[in-house]
Design a protein around this motif. Structure first.
Motif, PDB file in Angstrom:
ATOM      1  N   ILE A   9       0.865  -1.174   0.000  1.00  0.00           N
ATOM      2  CA  ILE A   9       0.000   0.000   0.000  1.00  0.00           C
ATOM      3  C   ILE A   9       0.905   1.227   0.000  1.00  0.00           C
ATOM      4  CG2 ILE A   9      -1.951   1.124   1.107  1.00  0.00           C
ATOM      5  CD1 ILE A   9      -2.371  -1.444   2.699  1.00  0.00           C
ATOM      6  N   VAL A  10       0.733   2.088  -1.007  1.00  0.00           N
ATOM      7  CA  VAL A  10       1.540   3.308  -1.112  1.00  0.00           C
ATOM      8  C   VAL A  10       0.744   4.454  -0.497  1.00  0.00           C
ATOM      9  CG1 VAL A  10       2.787   4.810  -2.705  1.00  0.00           C
ATOM     10  CG2 VAL A  10       2.576   2.402  -3.210  1.00  0.00           C
ATOM     11  N   GLU A  42      -2.287  -2.748 -10.670  1.00  0.00           N
ATOM     12  CA  GLU A  42      -2.586  -1.516  -9.941  1.00  0.00           C
ATOM     13  C   GLU A  42      -4.037  -1.563  -9.523  1.00  0.00           C
ATOM     14  OE1 GLU A  42      -0.061   1.481 -12.721  1.00  0.00           O
ATOM     15  OE2 GLU A  42      -1.594   2.346 -11.424  1.00  0.00           O
ATOM     16  N   MET A  43      -4.273  -1.720  -8.242  1.00  0.00           N
ATOM     17  CA  MET A  43      -5.668  -1.797  -7.788  1.00  0.00           C
ATOM     18  C   MET A  43      -6.238  -0.426  -7.484  1.00  0.00           C
ATOM     19  SD  MET A  43      -5.868  -5.251  -5.605  1.00  0.00           S
ATOM     20  CE  MET A  43      -4.239  -5.249  -4.932  1.00  0.00           C
ATOM     21  N   GLY A  44      -5.373   0.580  -7.484  1.00  0.00           N
ATOM     22  CA  GLY A  44      -5.843   1.955  -7.333  1.00  0.00           C
ATOM     23  C   GLY A  44      -6.143   2.347  -5.900  1.00  0.00           C
ATOM     24  N   LEU A  45      -6.822   3.475  -5.769  1.00  0.00           N
ATOM     25  CA  LEU A  45      -7.117   4.036  -4.447  1.00  0.00           C
ATOM     26  C   LEU A  45      -8.264   3.261  -3.811  1.00  0.00           C
ATOM     27  CD1 LEU A  45      -6.124   6.517  -2.756  1.00  0.00           C
ATOM     28  CD2 LEU A  45      -8.157   7.678  -3.577  1.00  0.00           C
ATOM     29  N   LEU A  52      -4.135   3.584   8.878  1.00  0.00           N
ATOM     30  CA  LEU A  52      -2.727   3.196   8.935  1.00  0.00           C
ATOM     31  C   LEU A  52      -1.923   4.480   8.846  1.00  0.00           C
ATOM     32  CD1 LEU A  52      -2.484   0.311   6.307  1.00  0.00           C
ATOM     33  CD2 LEU A  52      -2.254   0.065   8.749  1.00  0.00           C
ATOM     34  N   ASN A  53      -1.077   4.759   9.815  1.00  0.00           N
ATOM     35  CA  ASN A  53      -0.268   5.988   9.839  1.00  0.00           C
ATOM     36  C   ASN A  53      -1.141   7.230   9.633  1.00  0.00           C
ATOM     37  OD1 ASN A  53       1.750   4.173  10.028  1.00  0.00           O
ATOM     38  ND2 ASN A  53       2.854   4.818   8.203  1.00  0.00           N
ATOM     39  N   LYS A  54      -2.313   7.215  10.241  1.00  0.00           N
ATOM     40  CA  LYS A  54      -3.281   8.318  10.160  1.00  0.00           C
ATOM     41  C   LYS A  54      -3.786   8.567   8.739  1.00  0.00           C
ATOM     42  CE  LYS A  54      -1.489  10.390  14.298  1.00  0.00           C
ATOM     43  NZ  LYS A  54      -0.711  11.461  14.888  1.00  0.00           N
ATOM     44  N   ARG A  55      -3.724   7.547   7.889  1.00  0.00           N
ATOM     45  CA  ARG A  55      -4.289   7.645   6.540  1.00  0.00           C
ATOM     46  C   ARG A  55      -5.529   6.752   6.487  1.00  0.00           C
ATOM     47  NH1 ARG A  55      -0.627  10.850   6.627  1.00  0.00           N
ATOM     48  NH2 ARG A  55       1.398  10.640   5.626  1.00  0.00           N
ATOM     49  N   ASN A  56      -6.539   7.243   5.770  1.00  0.00           N
ATOM     50  CA  ASN A  56      -7.762   6.442   5.653  1.00  0.00           C
ATOM     51  C   ASN A  56      -7.915   5.773   4.295  1.00  0.00           C
ATOM     52  OD1 ASN A  56      -8.954   6.661   8.241  1.00  0.00           O
ATOM     53  ND2 ASN A  56      -9.382   8.807   7.782  1.00  0.00           N
ATOM     54  N   THR A  57      -7.080   6.168   3.334  1.00  0.00           N
ATOM     55  CA  THR A  57      -7.106   5.523   2.029  1.00  0.00           C
ATOM     56  C   THR A  57      -5.694   5.089   1.670  1.00  0.00           C
ATOM     57  OG1 THR A  57      -6.888   7.680   0.998  1.00  0.00           O
ATOM     58  CG2 THR A  57      -9.100   6.745   1.064  1.00  0.00           C
ATOM     59  N   GLY A  58      -5.586   4.256   0.670  1.00  0.00           N
ATOM     60  CA  GLY A  58      -4.267   3.796   0.246  1.00  0.00           C
ATOM     61  C   GLY A  58      -4.295   3.354  -1.196  1.00  0.00           C
ATOM     62  N   LEU A  59      -3.125   3.435  -1.856  1.00  0.00           N
ATOM     63  CA  LEU A  59      -3.014   2.988  -3.240  1.00  0.00           C
ATOM     64  C   LEU A  59      -2.442   1.578  -3.217  1.00  0.00           C
ATOM     65  CD1 LEU A  59      -1.694   6.370  -4.273  1.00  0.00           C
ATOM     66  CD2 LEU A  59      -3.394   5.251  -5.674  1.00  0.00           C
ATOM     67  N   TYR A  60      -3.212   0.621  -3.677  1.00  0.00           N
ATOM     68  CA  TYR A  60      -2.811  -0.776  -3.604  1.00  0.00           C
ATOM     69  C   TYR A  60      -2.094  -1.189  -4.887  1.00  0.00           C
ATOM     70  CZ  TYR A  60      -5.495  -1.784   0.608  1.00  0.00           C
ATOM     71  OH  TYR A  60      -5.966  -1.817   1.895  1.00  0.00           O
ATOM     72  N   TYR A  61      -1.021  -1.910  -4.697  1.00  0.00           N
ATOM     73  CA  TYR A  61      -0.292  -2.506  -5.818  1.00  0.00           C
ATOM     74  C   TYR A  61      -0.085  -3.977  -5.515  1.00  0.00           C
ATOM     75  CZ  TYR A  61       0.955   1.854  -8.125  1.00  0.00           C
ATOM     76  OH  TYR A  61       0.899   3.035  -8.808  1.00  0.00           O
ATOM     77  N   CYS A  62      -0.080  -4.788  -6.573  1.00  0.00           N
ATOM     78  CA  CYS A  62       0.177  -6.208  -6.396  1.00  0.00           C
ATOM     79  C   CYS A  62       1.082  -6.658  -7.539  1.00  0.00           C
ATOM     80  CB  CYS A  62      -1.132  -6.980  -6.399  1.00  0.00           C
ATOM     81  SG  CYS A  62      -0.878  -8.698  -6.101  1.00  0.00           S
ATOM     82  N   VAL A  63       2.269  -7.124  -7.204  1.00  0.00           N
ATOM     83  CA  VAL A  63       3.250  -7.517  -8.216  1.00  0.00           C
ATOM     84  C   VAL A  63       3.481  -9.013  -8.109  1.00  0.00           C
ATOM     85  CG1 VAL A  63       5.570  -7.151  -9.094  1.00  0.00           C
ATOM     86  CG2 VAL A  63       4.346  -5.257  -8.045  1.00  0.00           C
ATOM     87  N   GLU A  64       3.240  -9.722  -9.196  1.00  0.00           N
ATOM     88  CA  GLU A  64       3.517 -11.163  -9.230  1.00  0.00           C
ATOM     89  C   GLU A  64       4.861 -11.359  -9.905  1.00  0.00           C
ATOM     90  OE1 GLU A  64       0.554 -13.600 -11.170  1.00  0.00           O
ATOM     91  OE2 GLU A  64       1.899 -15.317 -11.049  1.00  0.00           O
ATOM     92  N   PHE A  65       5.709 -12.188  -9.284  1.00  0.00           N
ATOM     93  CA  PHE A  65       7.024 -12.423  -9.883  1.00  0.00           C
ATOM     94  C   PHE A  65       7.456 -13.857  -9.632  1.00  0.00           C
ATOM     95  CE2 PHE A  65       9.569 -12.306  -5.980  1.00  0.00           C
ATOM     96  CZ  PHE A  65       8.743 -11.604  -5.126  1.00  0.00           C
ATOM     97  N   ALA A  66       8.405 -14.296 -10.459  1.00  0.00           N
ATOM     98  CA  ALA A  66       8.944 -15.649 -10.341  1.00  0.00           C
ATOM     99  C   ALA A  66      10.433 -15.533 -10.122  1.00  0.00           C
ATOM    100  CB  ALA A  66       8.667 -16.432 -11.608  1.00  0.00           C
ATOM    101  N   THR A  67      10.959 -16.365  -9.227  1.00  0.00           N
ATOM    102  CA  THR A  67      12.393 -16.286  -8.930  1.00  0.00           C
ATOM    103  C   THR A  67      12.943 -17.662  -8.587  1.00  0.00           C
ATOM    104  OG1 THR A  67      14.067 -15.270  -7.534  1.00  0.00           O
ATOM    105  CG2 THR A  67      11.954 -15.683  -6.518  1.00  0.00           C
ATOM    106  N   GLU A  68      14.247 -17.813  -8.799  1.00  0.00           N
ATOM    107  CA  GLU A  68      14.940 -19.056  -8.456  1.00  0.00           C
ATOM    108  C   GLU A  68      15.481 -18.993  -7.040  1.00  0.00           C
ATOM    109  OE1 GLU A  68      15.120 -21.754 -10.058  1.00  0.00           O
ATOM    110  OE2 GLU A  68      14.978 -21.382 -12.205  1.00  0.00           O
ATOM    111  N   SER A  69      15.819 -17.789  -6.585  1.00  0.00           N
ATOM    112  CA  SER A  69      16.463 -17.648  -5.273  1.00  0.00           C
ATOM    113  C   SER A  69      15.569 -16.817  -4.351  1.00  0.00           C
ATOM    114  CB  SER A  69      17.817 -16.952  -5.441  1.00  0.00           C
ATOM    115  OG  SER A  69      17.624 -15.707  -6.078  1.00  0.00           O
ATOM    116  N   PRO A  70      14.744 -17.488  -3.541  1.00  0.00           N
ATOM    117  CA  PRO A  70      13.799 -16.746  -2.693  1.00  0.00           C
ATOM    118  C   PRO A  70      14.465 -15.934  -1.575  1.00  0.00           C
ATOM    119  CG  PRO A  70      13.153 -19.032  -2.938  1.00  0.00           C
ATOM    120  CD  PRO A  70      14.540 -18.926  -3.444  1.00  0.00           C
TER     121      PRO A  70
END
Lengths: 151, 89
Positions: A9-10, A42-45, A52-70
């Motif tokens: 959440i940004v 980008e799920m948006g506002l 959270l931190n005195k904020r009532n809204t948030g910008l949601y992001y969700c990034v899917e990624f694949a990796t060999e070394s977790p």
């Protein structure tokens, strides 16, 4: 290759460019650590369920990624923890059904998971309806004819 | 004065009828519980945002565990509340 998904959440107080650059910075960081970015959602506002931190809204992001070394995930999480532009984050390992769900969602097969299922239920019910009533029994004339033939 | 046709039942016939519960994940072939789908997850919590037991929702044990995990993840990301009143109108 294991698939993971990091949601964060940004802070909405930032300007549009700053939000974009924050999200991009973490995508670049993932790529630099050797991860393959599958999709950035980008799920948006959105309204937060609790402040959270005195904020009532948030910008949601969700990034899917694949990796060999977790092990690189810990580095990215530490960077997010130190970053005050990020309100919350969560990294999740995706199982095979999770990967398929995300693919279907991108293909538009799952608009809203629960609403898509409901028409299916409605359609299946008429199929299981009562079959048409059997034809009426033949008229009683037949035994009479048979009886007359015997005579 | 009510006629005989109008008086059909002395008691409400729908009371006491047993409606069979089923696991919606098994019935519709849902394999993954998405923690970002708040509309779907609110079906498994009560007005205070607490998880509903299996005996009410009918979910099988396997998927109840996954629903519980998904709800907890959603709470962490402020998609669902930890404590509230009147979550559902």
């Amino acid at each position: 290759m294991r698939h993971f998904e990091v949601s964060f959440i940004v802070d909405p107080v930032l300007s549009g460019d700053e939000v974009q650059s924050t999200a991009k910075a973490y995508c670049d960081m993932l790529s630099a650590e050797g991860a393959k970015i599958v999709h950035i959602d980008e799920m948006g506002l959105r309204q937060l369920a609790y402040p959270l931190n005195k904020r009532n809204t948030g910008l949601y992001y969700c990034v899917e990624f694949a990796t060999e070394s977790p092990t690189m995930i810990a580095k990215v999480e530490l960077a997010m923890k130190r970053d005050d532009r990020i309100l919350r984050f969560l990294t999740v390992k995706l199982d095979k059904y999770g990967i398929k769900y995300n693919e279907d969602k991108r293909a538009g097969k799952i608009g809203r998971k629960n609403r898509k299922e409901k028409p299916v239920e409605v359609v299946s019910r008429p199929a299981a309806a009562v079959p048409p009533p059997p034809p009426p029994p033949p008229p009683v004339v037949v035994p009479e004819i048979a009886a007359s033939e015997e005579e | 004065m009510a006629t005989q046709d109008e008086i059909k039942f002395l008691s409400n016939p729908s009371i006491g009828q047993h409606k069979t519960k089923y696991c919606r994940f098994k019935k519709f072939g849902l394999k993954y519980v998405d923690y970002k789908d708040d509309a779907f997850l609110t079906q498994f919590v009560n007005e205070q945002g607490k998880l509903l037991p299996r005996r009410i929702t009918g979910t099988s044990l396997k998927y109840q565990r996954r629903v519980a995990t998904a709800v907890k993840r959603a709470r962490h990301l402020a998609i669902l509340p930890y404590v509230t009143d009147l979550l559902k109108p």
